[in-house]
Design an enzyme around this catalytic site. Structure first.
Site, PDB file in Angstrom:
ATOM      1  N   ASN A  10       0.852  -1.247  -0.093  1.00  0.00           N
ATOM      2  CA  ASN A  10      -0.016   0.043   0.106  1.00  0.00           C
ATOM      3  C   ASN A  10       0.797   1.228  -0.214  1.00  0.00           C
ATOM      4  OD1 ASN A  10      -1.817   1.950   0.453  1.00  0.00           O
ATOM      5  ND2 ASN A  10      -2.376   1.620   2.375  1.00  0.00           N
ATOM      6  N   TRP A  11       1.036   1.954  -1.100  1.00  0.00           N
ATOM      7  CA  TRP A  11       1.935   2.973  -1.442  1.00  0.00           C
ATOM      8  C   TRP A  11       1.463   4.322  -0.516  1.00  0.00           C
ATOM      9  CZ3 TRP A  11       3.361   3.038  -7.344  1.00  0.00           C
ATOM     10  CH2 TRP A  11       4.120   1.871  -7.405  1.00  0.00           C
ATOM     11  N   LYS A  12       0.125   4.298  -0.139  1.00  0.00           N
ATOM     12  CA  LYS A  12      -0.710   5.457   0.300  1.00  0.00           C
ATOM     13  C   LYS A  12      -0.374   6.687  -0.575  1.00  0.00           C
ATOM     14  CE  LYS A  12      -0.127   3.355   4.855  1.00  0.00           C
ATOM     15  NZ  LYS A  12      -0.159   3.427   6.172  1.00  0.00           N
ATOM     16  N   HIS A 102      -9.371   1.565   4.754  1.00  0.00           N
ATOM     17  CA  HIS A 102      -8.267   1.732   5.496  1.00  0.00           C
ATOM     18  C   HIS A 102      -8.202   2.545   6.705  1.00  0.00           C
ATOM     19  CE1 HIS A 102      -4.001   2.669   6.368  1.00  0.00           C
ATOM     20  NE2 HIS A 102      -3.753   1.448   5.965  1.00  0.00           N
ATOM     21  N   GLU A 104      -6.725   4.916   7.852  1.00  0.00           N
ATOM     22  CA  GLU A 104      -6.482   6.372   7.573  1.00  0.00           C
ATOM     23  C   GLU A 104      -7.725   7.074   6.927  1.00  0.00           C
ATOM     24  OE1 GLU A 104      -2.709   5.700   5.463  1.00  0.00           O
ATOM     25  OE2 GLU A 104      -1.971   5.165   7.309  1.00  0.00           O
ATOM     26  N   GLU A 174      -5.233  -4.721  10.497  1.00  0.00           N
ATOM     27  CA  GLU A 174      -4.250  -3.605  10.533  1.00  0.00           C
ATOM     28  C   GLU A 174      -4.568  -2.983  11.985  1.00  0.00           C
ATOM     29  OE1 GLU A 174      -2.289  -2.550   6.705  1.00  0.00           O
ATOM     30  OE2 GLU A 174      -3.953  -1.108   7.052  1.00  0.00           O
ATOM     31  N   GLY A 180       2.619   2.301  10.708  1.00  0.00           N
ATOM     32  CA  GLY A 180       3.666   3.217  10.506  1.00  0.00           C
ATOM     33  C   GLY A 180       4.498   3.681  11.938  1.00  0.00           C
ATOM     34  N   SER A 220       3.758  -2.181  10.240  1.00  0.00           N
ATOM     35  CA  SER A 220       5.313  -2.223  10.342  1.00  0.00           C
ATOM     36  C   SER A 220       5.610  -3.466   9.704  1.00  0.00           C
ATOM     37  CB  SER A 220       5.353  -1.917  11.565  1.00  0.00           C
ATOM     38  OG  SER A 220       4.981  -0.494  12.010  1.00  0.00           O
ATOM     39  N   GLY A 241       2.944  -1.069   4.311  1.00  0.00           N
ATOM     40  CA  GLY A 241       2.825   0.339   3.802  1.00  0.00           C
ATOM     41  C   GLY A 241       4.579   0.853   3.639  1.00  0.00           C
ATOM     42  N   GLY A 242       4.743   1.371   4.578  1.00  0.00           N
ATOM     43  CA  GLY A 242       6.341   2.072   4.166  1.00  0.00           C
ATOM     44  C   GLY A 242       7.440   1.180   3.738  1.00  0.00           C
TER      45      GLY A 242
HETATM   46  P1  13P Z   1       3.212   0.485   7.481  1.00  0.00           P
HETATM   47  O1  13P Z   1       3.743  -0.903   7.003  1.00  0.00           O
HETATM   48  O2  13P Z   1       3.896   1.695   7.228  1.00  0.00           O
HETATM   49  O3  13P Z   1       3.108   0.352   9.027  1.00  0.00           O
HETATM   50  O4  13P Z   1       1.784   0.602   7.144  1.00  0.00           O
HETATM   51  C1  13P Z   1       0.756  -0.410   7.153  1.00  0.00           C
HETATM   52  C2  13P Z   1      -0.256   0.264   6.258  1.00  0.00           C
HETATM   53  O5  13P Z   1      -1.217   0.814   6.875  1.00  0.00           O
HETATM   54  C3  13P Z   1      -0.740  -0.650   5.152  1.00  0.00           C
HETATM   55  O6  13P Z   1      -1.653  -0.494   4.620  1.00  0.00           O
END
Ligand code: 13P
Length: 261
Positions: A10-12, A102, A104, A174, A180, A220, A241-242
């Site tokens: 997930n590149w956000k 998600h 967010e 999640e 993050g 993470s 994510g990251g």
């Molecule tokens: P991180 O891997 O950066 O913690 O993000 C997880 C996430 O929200 C994937 O959708």
């Protein structure tokens, strides 16, 4: 019944369309160099809308096995909804997946479980697979209510889907406190909730169907911790994510089967 693991990045809101093209290319090369078997692990990137046409072009042109999708979809099929993107538009770009709900989007855009369910339904109606995100905030975990809270989200979102379409969805657990933050859930934490989700899906759709639905863990995930998480019986992949923004690191995550847990 065996479930093919899914590693989804997930590149956000990162990577413009030029960066997206380069990132997908590097991911493809890193996996190719490692003789990666896409039949054993499915790999997908979930990109900003503006990247999708470029990703379609490069994956088509170079015959890549990497799949891709979007991070959100409108509940509406078309019409006067300024700024929204419909499932039909995403399907036309050969998206395989759509992230819905998600944390967010729930936090910053006030998305409710009902809306998340409608978005999942829109994605399914377009022939795509929704990745339905659920998970608790830190206070709920500290109160010991994380399983009940997450299952209530599952009940509410899945109540929007009929019994025929629902089993095509993917679920991503999640925990918000692990997103993050570098604070990864322990494998046992991930298994506790992913296992409970599967039990609930079995109650809703029957054991056989529940055994086919993939439940991912997100929060993470890195190459250093993925193998231990993936060793848990009810964790069928990662929503990353990251770490997915670095294609070589994401390729190592996709190769979790070669690591020692
Ligand atoms: P991180 O891997 O950066 O913690 O993000 C997880 C996430 O929200 C994937 O959708």
């Amino acid at each position: 019944m065996s479930r093919i693991p899914l590693m989804a990045g997930n590149w956000k809101m990162n990577l413009d369309h030029l960066e997206a093209t380069a990132t997908v290319q590097r991911l493809h090369w890193a996996l190719q160099d490692a003789n990666f078997d896409y039949d054993k692990v499915e790999v997908a990137v979930l990109a900003p809308f503006t990247d999708l046409r470029s990703i379609q072009t490069i994956t088509d042109a170079d015959n890549m096995s990497i799949r891709y999708g979007a991070q959100d979809v409108s509940v509406h099929p078309d019409g006067a909804y300024t700024g929204e993107i419909s499932a039909r538009m995403l399907a036309k770009l050969s998206c395989s997946y759509v992230v819905v709900g998600h944390s967010e989007r729930r936090q910053y855009h006030g998305e409710t479980d009902m809306e998340v369910g409608e978005k999942a339904l829109a994605a399914l109606g377009g022939g795509m697979v929704p990745i339905i995100c659920v998970g608790e905030a830190l206070g709920i975990r500290k109160a010991g209510e994380h399983v009940a809270y997450t299952l209530a989200q599952i009940d509410a979102v899945f109540s929007e889907l009929g019994p025929e379409l629902a089993p095509r969805a993917v679920v991503a657990y999640e925990p918000i406190w692990a997103i993050g933050t570098g604070e990864v859930a322990t494998p046992a934490d991930a298994q506790e909730v992913c296992g409970a989700i599967r039990e609930r899906l079995a109650e809703l759709y029957g054991r056989e169907t529940a055994e086919t639905i993939r439940v991912l863990y997100g929060g993470s995930v890195k190459s250093a911790n993925v193998a231990a998480i993936m060793a848990e019986p009810d964790v069928d992949g990662g929503l990353v994510g990251g770490a997915s923004l670095d294609p070589e690191e994401f390729a190592r995550i996709c190769r979790f089967g070669e690591h020692v847990a």
